[in-house]
Design a protein around this motif. Structure first.
Motif, PDB file in Angstrom:
ATOM      1  N   LEU A   1      50.732  16.046  20.899  1.00  0.00           N
ATOM      2  CA  LEU A   1      49.410  16.285  21.482  1.00  0.00           C
ATOM      3  C   LEU A   1      48.297  15.999  20.481  1.00  0.00           C
TER       4      LEU A   1
ATOM      5  N   ALA B   1      43.503  16.666  25.160  1.00  0.00           N
ATOM      6  CA  ALA B   1      44.734  16.728  24.365  1.00  0.00           C
ATOM      7  C   ALA B   1      44.654  17.855  23.339  1.00  0.00           C
TER       8      ALA B   1
ATOM      9  N   GLU C   1      42.816  20.553  23.573  1.00  0.00           N
ATOM     10  CA  GLU C   1      42.878  21.821  24.301  1.00  0.00           C
ATOM     11  C   GLU C   1      44.323  22.181  24.655  1.00  0.00           C
ATOM     12  N   GLN C   2      45.106  21.175  25.050  1.00  0.00           N
ATOM     13  CA  GLN C   2      46.525  21.431  25.331  1.00  0.00           C
ATOM     14  C   GLN C   2      47.245  21.878  24.063  1.00  0.00           C
TER      15      GLN C   2
ATOM     16  N   SER D   1      46.598  25.414  23.344  1.00  0.00           N
ATOM     17  CA  SER D   1      47.346  26.366  24.174  1.00  0.00           C
ATOM     18  C   SER D   1      48.688  26.697  23.526  1.00  0.00           C
TER      19      SER D   1
END
Length: 103
Positions: A4, A23, A25-26, A29
């Motif tokens: 990512l 990307a 932000e993913q 997570s």
């Protein structure tokens, strides 16, 4: 996580800030307190003129231990750019970063 981050960097390099931001932000997570990812996400938010989002990310950086003079200065600038002039400065009208170092 690495895939990512690499994807985000690749899209950043070709100028697609929105996809790069998604990307990152993913990736956040998966690792929500990753200082490098938070910095990248904040930079993208500024580039996209999402100043409230950038300030939220800056607050997350501060919580993650990145409470540096540069961060405080940038928070002050973000607040000033978004029209929050009173919040951009500390007591006595000193810039936020100067006030922080006096306390």
């Amino acid at each position: 996580l690495d895939a990512l981050v690499n994807l985000g960097v690749a899209y950043w390099n070709v100028g697609d800030r929105e996809v790069a931001g998604a990307a990152f932000e993913q990736a956040l997570s998966v690792d929500p307190n990753n200082v490098e990812l938070l910095r990248a996400a904040a930079g993208i938010a500024v580039d996209l003129r999402e100043l409230d989002r950038a300030e939220d990310i800056a607050a997350r950086l501060a919580k993650a231990g990145e409470s540096t003079a540069e961060l405080l200065y940038n928070i002050g600038l973000l607040r000033q750019k978004s029209g929050q002039h009173d919040e951009a400065f500390g007591p006595g009208g000193l810039p936020l970063v100067a006030w922080r170092h006096r306390s």
